[in-house]
Design a protein around this motif. Structure first.
Motif, PDB file in Angstrom:
ATOM      1  N   CYS A   1       0.831  -1.214   0.000  1.00 41.88           N
ATOM      2  CA  CYS A   1       0.000   0.000   0.000  1.00 41.88           C
ATOM      3  C   CYS A   1       0.861   1.259   0.000  1.00 41.88           C
ATOM      4  O   CYS A   1       0.621   2.191  -0.775  1.00 41.88           O
ATOM      5  CB  CYS A   1      -0.923   0.000   1.213  1.00 41.88           C
ATOM      6  SG  CYS A   1      -2.242  -1.224   1.157  1.00 41.88           S
ATOM      7  N   TRP A   2       1.883   1.278   0.860  1.00 43.63           N
ATOM      8  CA  TRP A   2       2.752   2.457   0.894  1.00 43.63           C
ATOM      9  C   TRP A   2       3.586   2.559  -0.374  1.00 43.63           C
ATOM     10  O   TRP A   2       3.918   3.683  -0.815  1.00 43.63           O
ATOM     11  CB  TRP A   2       3.658   2.407   2.116  1.00 43.63           C
ATOM     12  CG  TRP A   2       2.955   2.750   3.385  1.00 43.63           C
ATOM     13  CD1 TRP A   2       2.665   1.918   4.428  1.00 43.63           C
ATOM     14  CD2 TRP A   2       2.429   4.034   3.757  1.00 43.63           C
ATOM     15  NE1 TRP A   2       1.999   2.595   5.418  1.00 43.63           N
ATOM     16  CE2 TRP A   2       1.840   3.891   5.049  1.00 43.63           C
ATOM     17  CE3 TRP A   2       2.404   5.278   3.139  1.00 43.63           C
ATOM     18  CZ2 TRP A   2       1.230   4.959   5.701  1.00 43.63           C
ATOM     19  CZ3 TRP A   2       1.794   6.340   3.799  1.00 43.63           C
ATOM     20  CH2 TRP A   2       1.220   6.175   5.057  1.00 43.63           C
ATOM     21  N   GLY A   3       3.930   1.420  -0.979  1.00 42.65           N
ATOM     22  CA  GLY A   3       4.660   1.453  -2.245  1.00 42.65           C
ATOM     23  C   GLY A   3       3.829   2.077  -3.353  1.00 42.65           C
ATOM     24  O   GLY A   3       4.339   2.886  -4.151  1.00 42.65           O
ATOM     25  N   ILE A   4       2.552   1.717  -3.422  1.00 47.15           N
ATOM     26  CA  ILE A   4       1.662   2.314  -4.424  1.00 47.15           C
ATOM     27  C   ILE A   4       1.517   3.809  -4.178  1.00 47.15           C
ATOM     28  O   ILE A   4       1.541   4.623  -5.109  1.00 47.15           O
ATOM     29  CB  ILE A   4       0.296   1.609  -4.393  1.00 47.15           C
ATOM     30  CG1 ILE A   4       0.434   0.151  -4.856  1.00 47.15           C
ATOM     31  CG2 ILE A   4      -0.714   2.340  -5.275  1.00 47.15           C
ATOM     32  CD1 ILE A   4      -0.813  -0.675  -4.668  1.00 47.15           C
ATOM     33  N   PHE A   5       1.376   4.173  -2.902  1.00 45.83           N
ATOM     34  CA  PHE A   5       1.276   5.594  -2.562  1.00 45.83           C
ATOM     35  C   PHE A   5       2.541   6.334  -2.997  1.00 45.83           C
ATOM     36  O   PHE A   5       2.475   7.422  -3.584  1.00 45.83           O
ATOM     37  CB  PHE A   5       1.063   5.743  -1.052  1.00 45.83           C
ATOM     38  CG  PHE A   5       0.965   7.177  -0.595  1.00 45.83           C
ATOM     39  CD1 PHE A   5      -0.238   7.858  -0.669  1.00 45.83           C
ATOM     40  CD2 PHE A   5       2.084   7.830  -0.082  1.00 45.83           C
ATOM     41  CE1 PHE A   5      -0.322   9.179  -0.246  1.00 45.83           C
ATOM     42  CE2 PHE A   5       2.006   9.147   0.336  1.00 45.83           C
ATOM     43  CZ  PHE A   5       0.796   9.825   0.252  1.00 45.83           C
ATOM     44  N   GLY A   6       3.709   5.748  -2.717  1.00 44.22           N
ATOM     45  CA  GLY A   6       4.966   6.369  -3.125  1.00 44.22           C
ATOM     46  C   GLY A   6       5.091   6.479  -4.638  1.00 44.22           C
ATOM     47  O   GLY A   6       5.652   7.457  -5.150  1.00 44.22           O
ATOM     48  N   ALA A   7       4.563   5.485  -5.371  1.00 47.43           N
ATOM     49  CA  ALA A   7       4.620   5.529  -6.830  1.00 47.43           C
ATOM     50  C   ALA A   7       3.792   6.699  -7.370  1.00 47.43           C
ATOM     51  O   ALA A   7       4.204   7.394  -8.309  1.00 47.43           O
ATOM     52  CB  ALA A   7       4.115   4.208  -7.405  1.00 47.43           C
ATOM     53  N   PHE A   8       2.619   6.926  -6.768  1.00 48.56           N
ATOM     54  CA  PHE A   8       1.805   8.060  -7.199  1.00 48.56           C
ATOM     55  C   PHE A   8       2.505   9.384  -6.881  1.00 48.56           C
ATOM     56  O   PHE A   8       2.437  10.338  -7.664  1.00 48.56           O
ATOM     57  CB  PHE A   8       0.435   8.014  -6.527  1.00 48.56           C
ATOM     58  CG  PHE A   8      -0.552   7.142  -7.231  1.00 48.56           C
ATOM     59  CD1 PHE A   8      -1.207   7.584  -8.368  1.00 48.56           C
ATOM     60  CD2 PHE A   8      -0.822   5.865  -6.777  1.00 48.56           C
ATOM     61  CE1 PHE A   8      -2.113   6.780  -9.041  1.00 48.56           C
ATOM     62  CE2 PHE A   8      -1.719   5.048  -7.432  1.00 48.56           C
ATOM     63  CZ  PHE A   8      -2.376   5.502  -8.575  1.00 48.56           C
ATOM     64  N   LEU A   9       3.188   9.447  -5.740  1.00 46.01           N
ATOM     65  CA  LEU A   9       3.915  10.663  -5.377  1.00 46.01           C
ATOM     66  C   LEU A   9       5.086  10.891  -6.337  1.00 46.01           C
ATOM     67  O   LEU A   9       5.354  12.029  -6.741  1.00 46.01           O
ATOM     68  CB  LEU A   9       4.413  10.559  -3.942  1.00 46.01           C
ATOM     69  CG  LEU A   9       4.814  11.866  -3.252  1.00 46.01           C
ATOM     70  CD1 LEU A   9       3.646  12.841  -3.228  1.00 46.01           C
ATOM     71  CD2 LEU A   9       5.288  11.593  -1.834  1.00 46.01           C
ATOM     72  N   ALA A  10       5.769   9.814  -6.717  1.00 49.41           N
ATOM     73  CA  ALA A  10       6.845   9.930  -7.702  1.00 49.41           C
ATOM     74  C   ALA A  10       6.282  10.382  -9.049  1.00 49.41           C
ATOM     75  O   ALA A  10       6.917  11.169  -9.770  1.00 49.41           O
ATOM     76  CB  ALA A  10       7.569   8.594  -7.841  1.00 49.41           C
ATOM     77  N   GLY A  11       5.089   9.879  -9.392  1.00 51.08           N
ATOM     78  CA  GLY A  11       4.444  10.318 -10.625  1.00 51.08           C
ATOM     79  C   GLY A  11       4.151  11.817 -10.612  1.00 51.08           C
ATOM     80  O   GLY A  11       4.313  12.506 -11.627  1.00 51.08           O
TER      81      GLY A  11
END
Length: 297
Positions: free
Chosen positions: A171-181
């Motif tokens: 879940c935190w990885g997906i959140f971080g991916a959106f933030l990187a996006g």
């Protein structure tokens, strides 16, 4: 344009239309990201709250333990830091629960009285549901004279905790991916804006505005804008989450109560997230400028 214009929000003065559209898009993005962030914070990262609601340590008491002593022990257990609740069930209540789970076994009692002992059901806080904290509660109970046996699910609990940890990381990885996006898109937007406004920036440079000063104020403006947008978007996402939890109470089992949105640790996390977004926005501005200027050279 004046000879010595203010460099604060210079992009808004030179190209207000595109900046407004980008700002609205970023605000909506932060509304969704804020909703996800607060959901993860309240739930403990995904499965942990659900697991905590279903997991319990059972302290089976010895036969004929007085209710007063059993209730006193339950109060002591409830005072432990990892414990959310500790409830004593007397033998009669335990027998009724057994019959609800296995109907049709009433004759067992007639043969030899109530075969069920009293017990204490212990629930662990979702943010303290770890093997170490479970041991912190269970280990001392095993040496208490009133306790016959302590059931903690040693065989399957580590696997469940590991699965909860994996779910939290995902879940935190997906959140971080959106933030990187967000960072990558912001950098591309900044680069495109620098290219589009290169003539205006050259005009300012010819009239004595240092390029470094212009870059600094643009990055500072991006940082302030990023902080405000992240804070406002997260607040809006928090409002949507609050209404969702109040409208659909069953969501509290997986996310948490609406009151947790106002806890100091939740507010601190939102402020930290907004500060991080400000830094990312400033970095996107600087890298966008650098990339655009290098292309022009």
């Amino acid at each position: 344009m004046s000879e010595r214009p203010s460099l604060w929000w210079i992009d808004w003065r030179l190209s207000p239309g595109p900046v407004v559209r980008e700002t609205i898009g970023r605000f909506l993005f932060f509304c969704l990201l804020g909703f996800a962030l607060l959901s993860l914070l309240l739930s403990g990262g995904g499965m942990r709250r659900l697991l905590a609601d279903r997991y319990a340590i059972t302290a089976v008491l010895r036969a004929e333990v007085p209710s007063a002593e059993a209730e006193g022990l339950a109060r002591k257990i409830a005072a432990l830091p990892p414990v959310r609740s500790a409830v004593y069930r007397d033998p009669e209540a335990a027998w009724k629960e057994f019959l609800r789970a296995y109907p049709g076994l009433d004759p067992l009692r007639g043969a030899g009285g109530n075969p069920m002992p009293g017990y204490i059901e212990i629930r662990i806080r979702h943010d303290r549901l770890t093997g170490a904290d479970v041991g912190l509660v269970a280990s001392p109970l095993r040496s208490v004279s009133l306790v016959e046996q302590v059931l903690t699910g040693e065989e399957w609990l580590p696997r469940l905790l590991y699965a909860a940890r994996l779910a939290s990381w995902a879940c935190w990885g997906i959140f971080g991916a959106f933030l990187a996006g967000f960072f990558l898109v912001g950098r591309l937007q900044e680069r495109g804006r620098v290219v589009a406004l290169s003539g205006d920036f050259a005009f300012l440079a010819e009239r004595g505005v240092p390029v470094g000063r212009l870059v600094f104020f643009r990055a500072a403006g991006a940082a302030v804008s990023g902080f405000l947008l992240a804070a406002a978007g997260t607040a809006a996402g928090g409002g949507a989450l609050f209404l969702s939890l109040r409208t659909f109470p069953f969501l509290e089992g997986g996310i948490g109560p609406p009151s947790d949105l106002l806890l100091p640790r939740t507010i601190a996390a939102v402020v930290l997230f907004s500060c991080g977004t400000a830094l990312l926005s400033a970095a996107a501005s600087l890298l966008g400028w650098r990339a655009a200027r290098s292309v022009r050279k």
